[in-house]
Design a protein around this motif. Structure first.
Motif: not given
Length: 230
Positions: A119-134, A136-147
């Motif tokens: 599996r690749p390494g990843y980071r998941v961050t939970k956020q909230r839009d200050p303007a709308t209150g929505q 959100s989720l931010l996914f960062l996934i690392d693929y250093p050995e991708i084909d």
């Protein structure tokens, strides 16, 4: 005895209108019976053209149509348009297979097999839009050995498509795939995704080899989000 114009209008209705109405009702009843029968006998998980999208509606990948529920989709599959497209697809596949087998020195195409490296390494961050209150989720996934020449792909999967966990309609899954890594899935609330340009986006950074996906939920009253997969 004479009669007024109003009397004539009452007596002079179009002939056959009652029969047309009756036939229309019969056709509607027949479609409803077929829909109910299909709901009882058809396994949609085995239908290659059936897909539930991230908006909660259903799509026919063959005809490129959208349906509000499973019953409407099944009624569509019994219609002339869907059946015609299936026949065309079958004829095209048969023609292509015949042409391929007729080529001199034809060798059957073998599916490429890739050795998975985990599996690749990843980071998941939970956020909230200050303007709308929505939320959100931010996914960062690392693929250093991708084909070489590839970039990650993603799609949404309903709880009914996956076979790993018991079905829970309150959740959906985001799948991200890139060879030679294993496909990873993130379990998120099954709420409508805000598809506005500034609310949903993906990016593939070819320099850092990091895939970014951010989404916002339209429903502000989202429950506490589950932790990312282990």
């Amino acid at each position: 005895m004479g009669y007024s114009d109003a009397d004539g209008a009452d007596r002079g209705g179009k002939t056959g209108s009652g029969r047309m109405s009756s036939e229309s009702q019969q056709n509607q009843d027949r479609r409803e019976r077929l829909r109910k029968l299909a709901l009882e006998t058809v396994d949609l998980n085995k239908d290659p053209y059936f897909m539930r999208n991230h908006l909660g509606t259903y799509e026919c990948k063959l005809c490129l149509t959208i349906h509000s529920n499973e019953g409407n989709y099944l009624a569509h599959t019994q219609g002339k348009r869907h059946q015609t497209n299936i026949a065309r697809r079958s004829a095209r596949d048969a023609y292509e297979a015949q042409q391929a087998s007729a080529m001199p020195g034809h060798v059957a195409k073998q599916q490429r097999k890739t050795v998975k490296i985990g599996r690749p390494g990843y980071r998941v961050t939970k956020q909230r839009d200050p303007a709308t209150g929505q939320r959100s989720l931010l996914f960062l996934i690392d693929y250093p050995e991708i084909d070489e020449g590839l970039q990650p792909r993603h799609r949404f999967m309903s709880a009914y498509e996956q076979k790993v966990e018991p079905v829970d309609r309150k959740f959906q899954y985001i799948l991200v795939a890139a060879e030679p890594y294993e496909t990873i899935a993130f379990k998120v609330p099954n709420r409508e995704i805000d598809t506005a340009a500034d609310k949903f986006f993906t990016n593939w950074d070819r320099d850092s080899l990091t895939f970014t996906l951010q989404l916002h939920f339209k429903d502000k009253k989202a429950n506490e989000m589950p932790p990312p997969p282990p």
